[in-house]
Design a protein around this motif. Sequence first.
Motif, PDB file in Angstrom:
ATOM      1  N   GLY A   1       0.819  -1.203   0.000  1.00  0.00           N
ATOM      2  CA  GLY A   1       0.000   0.000   0.000  1.00  0.00           C
ATOM      3  C   GLY A   1       0.850   1.248   0.000  1.00  0.00           C
ATOM      4  O   GLY A   1       1.841   1.335  -0.723  1.00  0.00           O
ATOM      5  N   GLY A   2       0.466   2.217   0.856  1.00  0.00           N
ATOM      6  CA  GLY A   2       1.148   3.509   0.887  1.00  0.00           C
ATOM      7  C   GLY A   2       2.611   3.426   1.277  1.00  0.00           C
ATOM      8  O   GLY A   2       3.427   4.234   0.834  1.00  0.00           O
ATOM      9  N   LEU A   3       2.967   2.449   2.131  1.00  0.00           N
ATOM     10  CA  LEU A   3       4.370   2.264   2.518  1.00  0.00           C
ATOM     11  C   LEU A   3       5.076   1.329   1.538  1.00  0.00           C
ATOM     12  O   LEU A   3       6.197   1.586   1.097  1.00  0.00           O
ATOM     13  CB  LEU A   3       4.458   1.653   3.924  1.00  0.00           C
ATOM     14  CG  LEU A   3       3.934   2.469   5.099  1.00  0.00           C
ATOM     15  CD1 LEU A   3       3.756   1.577   6.327  1.00  0.00           C
ATOM     16  CD2 LEU A   3       4.884   3.621   5.419  1.00  0.00           C
TER      17      LEU A   3
ATOM     18  N   CYS B   1       4.878  -3.179   6.152  1.00  0.00           N
ATOM     19  CA  CYS B   1       4.194  -2.051   5.504  1.00  0.00           C
ATOM     20  C   CYS B   1       2.687  -2.242   5.647  1.00  0.00           C
ATOM     21  O   CYS B   1       1.919  -1.838   4.779  1.00  0.00           O
ATOM     22  CB  CYS B   1       4.577  -1.989   4.027  1.00  0.00           C
ATOM     23  SG  CYS B   1       6.350  -1.839   3.743  1.00  0.00           S
ATOM     24  N   THR B   2       2.247  -2.900   6.737  1.00  0.00           N
ATOM     25  CA  THR B   2       0.828  -3.214   6.887  1.00  0.00           C
ATOM     26  C   THR B   2       0.092  -2.108   7.637  1.00  0.00           C
ATOM     27  O   THR B   2       0.672  -1.068   7.961  1.00  0.00           O
ATOM     28  CB  THR B   2       0.647  -4.551   7.637  1.00  0.00           C
ATOM     29  OG1 THR B   2       1.218  -4.428   8.938  1.00  0.00           O
ATOM     30  CG2 THR B   2       1.316  -5.684   6.896  1.00  0.00           C
ATOM     31  N   ASP B   3      -1.189  -2.357   7.942  1.00  0.00           N
ATOM     32  CA  ASP B   3      -2.016  -1.270   8.463  1.00  0.00           C
ATOM     33  C   ASP B   3      -2.835  -1.649   9.682  1.00  0.00           C
ATOM     34  O   ASP B   3      -3.806  -0.984   9.994  1.00  0.00           O
ATOM     35  CB  ASP B   3      -2.935  -0.757   7.347  1.00  0.00           C
ATOM     36  CG  ASP B   3      -3.887  -1.836   6.863  1.00  0.00           C
ATOM     37  OD1 ASP B   3      -3.839  -2.958   7.387  1.00  0.00           O
ATOM     38  OD2 ASP B   3      -4.680  -1.556   5.950  1.00  0.00           O
TER      39      ASP B   3
ATOM     40  N   PRO C   1      -2.759  -3.563  13.940  1.00  0.00           N
ATOM     41  CA  PRO C   1      -1.917  -4.092  15.017  1.00  0.00           C
ATOM     42  C   PRO C   1      -1.764  -5.616  14.969  1.00  0.00           C
ATOM     43  O   PRO C   1      -0.669  -6.123  15.199  1.00  0.00           O
ATOM     44  CB  PRO C   1      -2.645  -3.663  16.290  1.00  0.00           C
ATOM     45  CG  PRO C   1      -3.558  -2.569  15.896  1.00  0.00           C
ATOM     46  CD  PRO C   1      -3.883  -2.762  14.462  1.00  0.00           C
TER      47      PRO C   1
ATOM     48  N   ARG D   1       0.860  -6.612  12.637  1.00  0.00           N
ATOM     49  CA  ARG D   1       2.173  -6.112  13.075  1.00  0.00           C
ATOM     50  C   ARG D   1       2.790  -7.035  14.130  1.00  0.00           C
ATOM     51  O   ARG D   1       3.985  -7.313  14.106  1.00  0.00           O
ATOM     52  CB  ARG D   1       2.048  -4.676  13.588  1.00  0.00           C
ATOM     53  CG  ARG D   1       1.801  -3.695  12.445  1.00  0.00           C
ATOM     54  CD  ARG D   1       1.748  -2.255  12.881  1.00  0.00           C
ATOM     55  NE  ARG D   1       1.505  -1.412  11.714  1.00  0.00           N
ATOM     56  CZ  ARG D   1       2.447  -0.991  10.891  1.00  0.00           C
ATOM     57  NH1 ARG D   1       3.704  -1.285  11.116  1.00  0.00           N
ATOM     58  NH2 ARG D   1       2.147  -0.254   9.836  1.00  0.00           N
TER      59      ARG D   1
ATOM     60  N   ALA E   1       7.313   0.424   9.732  1.00  0.00           N
ATOM     61  CA  ALA E   1       6.891   1.826   9.625  1.00  0.00           C
ATOM     62  C   ALA E   1       5.378   1.900   9.647  1.00  0.00           C
ATOM     63  O   ALA E   1       4.687   0.906   9.394  1.00  0.00           O
ATOM     64  CB  ALA E   1       7.425   2.470   8.354  1.00  0.00           C
ATOM     65  N   SER E   2       4.862   3.086   9.976  1.00  0.00           N
ATOM     66  CA  SER E   2       3.423   3.313   9.983  1.00  0.00           C
ATOM     67  C   SER E   2       3.174   4.798   9.766  1.00  0.00           C
ATOM     68  O   SER E   2       4.077   5.624   9.958  1.00  0.00           O
ATOM     69  CB  SER E   2       2.830   2.866  11.321  1.00  0.00           C
ATOM     70  OG  SER E   2       3.472   3.542  12.377  1.00  0.00           O
ATOM     71  N   ALA E   3       1.954   5.118   9.374  1.00  0.00           N
ATOM     72  CA  ALA E   3       1.625   6.518   9.122  1.00  0.00           C
ATOM     73  C   ALA E   3       0.132   6.737   9.281  1.00  0.00           C
ATOM     74  O   ALA E   3      -0.671   5.823   9.070  1.00  0.00           O
ATOM     75  CB  ALA E   3       2.053   6.918   7.718  1.00  0.00           C
ATOM     76  N   LEU E   4      -0.225   7.940   9.692  1.00  0.00           N
ATOM     77  CA  LEU E   4      -1.635   8.328   9.815  1.00  0.00           C
ATOM     78  C   LEU E   4      -1.709   9.848   9.778  1.00  0.00           C
ATOM     79  O   LEU E   4      -0.864  10.518  10.390  1.00  0.00           O
ATOM     80  CB  LEU E   4      -2.219   7.792  11.131  1.00  0.00           C
ATOM     81  CG  LEU E   4      -3.710   8.050  11.357  1.00  0.00           C
ATOM     82  CD1 LEU E   4      -4.553   7.243  10.385  1.00  0.00           C
ATOM     83  CD2 LEU E   4      -4.099   7.694  12.786  1.00  0.00           C
TER      84      LEU E   4
ATOM     85  N   GLN F   1       5.940   6.964  11.760  1.00  0.00           N
ATOM     86  CA  GLN F   1       6.867   6.378  12.730  1.00  0.00           C
ATOM     87  C   GLN F   1       7.687   5.287  12.051  1.00  0.00           C
ATOM     88  O   GLN F   1       7.174   4.575  11.188  1.00  0.00           O
ATOM     89  CB  GLN F   1       6.083   5.781  13.922  1.00  0.00           C
ATOM     90  CG  GLN F   1       5.322   6.848  14.707  1.00  0.00           C
ATOM     91  CD  GLN F   1       4.376   6.283  15.762  1.00  0.00           C
ATOM     92  OE1 GLN F   1       4.190   5.073  15.856  1.00  0.00           O
ATOM     93  NE2 GLN F   1       3.767   7.166  16.539  1.00  0.00           N
TER      94      GLN F   1
ATOM     95  N   VAL G   1       3.015   9.230   4.082  1.00  0.00           N
ATOM     96  CA  VAL G   1       3.242   7.782   4.090  1.00  0.00           C
ATOM     97  C   VAL G   1       4.352   7.445   3.087  1.00  0.00           C
ATOM     98  O   VAL G   1       5.148   6.527   3.306  1.00  0.00           O
ATOM     99  CB  VAL G   1       1.924   6.997   3.831  1.00  0.00           C
ATOM    100  CG1 VAL G   1       1.404   7.194   2.442  1.00  0.00           C
ATOM    101  CG2 VAL G   1       2.092   5.527   4.135  1.00  0.00           C
TER     102      VAL G   1
END
Lengths: 113, 458
Positions: B88-90, B176-178, B180, B183, B200-203, B208, B262
């Motif tokens: 995805g985005g990552l 690169c998942t979305d 918990p 993860r 990594a993660s993003a919102l 992070q 992201v």
Amino acid sequence: MAEKTKTNKEDFIPLTVEFSGGLEMLFSNQKKHDVSIPARDESGNSSNIAFLVRYLCDNLMKDPKKEFFIQDNTVRPGILVLINDADWQLEGEDEYEVKKGDNILFVSTLHGG
Amino acid sequence: MTTTIDTTIHTLREEIASCETRLAELRTQLAAAEARSQTESRNEQKARKWPLEKDDYKRYGRQLILPEIGLQGQLRLKKASVLIVGVGGLGCPAAAYLAGAGVGTIGFVDGDTVDESNLHRQILHTTPKVGMSKVDSAIDYCKSLNPTLTYTPHRTPLTPQTALPTFTPYDLVLDCTDNPATRYLISDTCVLLCKPLVSASALRTDGQLMLLNHPSRPAGSVPARDSDSPPGGPCYRCVFPRPPPAASVVSCGEGGILGPVVGVMGVLQALEAIKLIAGGRRDRRYEPSLLLFSATADAPFRSVRLAARRPGCAACSARATVTRDALAGGSLDYVRFCGAVEPVRALGPGERVGAREYYAEEPDPDPDHVLVDVRDKVQFELCSLAGSINIPYSEIAATALPPRRRIYVVCRLGNDSQLAARRMKELGLGAGGKRWIGDIRGGLSAWREVDGEFPDYG
């Protein structure tokens, strides 16, 4: 009067408290707060992180969703507490006694990708 | 006398001529020998085996001349295999840079297909690929970027049963998942297989990044007292031993995400992977840290120190309960561990109306009722129902309502609207039952049954 002001100053500890990862939304959408907390907790002990967390919850947090910040009397799982940019595990966790000028950062873990 | 001198001259001339002939012969032979020797040396040159393919020197030239990469680094990249979980985005930017840099084998795990709402950030997927498997779409892109590499598709979502065999062939994993649950599963699998993990993660506008389980040591291993080798690095469970309450987990669909935010995090994951592989020193001492990125902050990057492996960690300590058997046998229920959000059931049937029902019952404009939209201001401005007023959920207590007979509450999906209606009743707005308060079931998402043109923003 001057004497009283001096005493007051010593009764409080000035700190910088920061919120990140969405936690700022619980704190008036503001990421950085300069706060002064009492130097002693309810039982007269030196203020530590556990007291700071309670204090922030009662005095700084306007949002009613307290459970998104605090659970079982400590920060909820998924929040990292960083004391001067170091994981609180390195500093004694919630027993760390706060000092003047400390930077305490609360980071909510993100999961999106 | 004259005759003697004449004879001498004649003899000398003949000798010179003969020497010159001989010289000329020798020169010809030399030239021939030299030509032969050059050809042979050229042939030798041709037969010389260069460590990289001829085209690779050109393709990777700009990174090859960096001391951080060099020939050895490039060869290590070529030999390496990296698994990207989540395309995805990552995963998209990470994959593009790893393929560009020449990582020999890249694996892709994702069970999803490309959706229109992915396109603003998932840069390998394009409009004609909507509906296609994300893994196939990403491989398609990477192949055209760098056809010299091996790409391995894993087109099903990662599960505890598939994780071990899927991860085994790879040197390094990118999370690169979305969510918990995945993860924790990825981290546990990396610990069991001794593989470093770039997570990594993003919102919204934040990101992070952590390098976990590096150096990768078996669970509970302690370096010998006299050895220089550093201890194993912390895993995801060391940093987050308990999952966050399910209700506090916000997805990109709910909270929003800015593409470049992201993207930055995915690019940083590729960078960490390249540094780790090309450096070739996987045993290097490493101070665990968390990189925080905040697009709106004055100083957008901030690195904080993390603790070492947690004594008693369920995955990587000597007391680990996460084992290969437990994982493969299915006794670790990650979804249950992380919990699920219960469907909101705050209102009874008499307090809820369907979209069509509302449309039929309430003429517009009607002085007798008020329609309160409890989404936040940004979403309300995006699209709203005619005649509705906006009172965001968190501001209900502080806002006065017009004194109408009935209050209808609406939100995006029909969850917050129930909570808002209940809150209004608690605040006494129902006037002891004299005023009806209820919500529109299914929210604005259901409104499209009435008006197909009403915008759908995801």
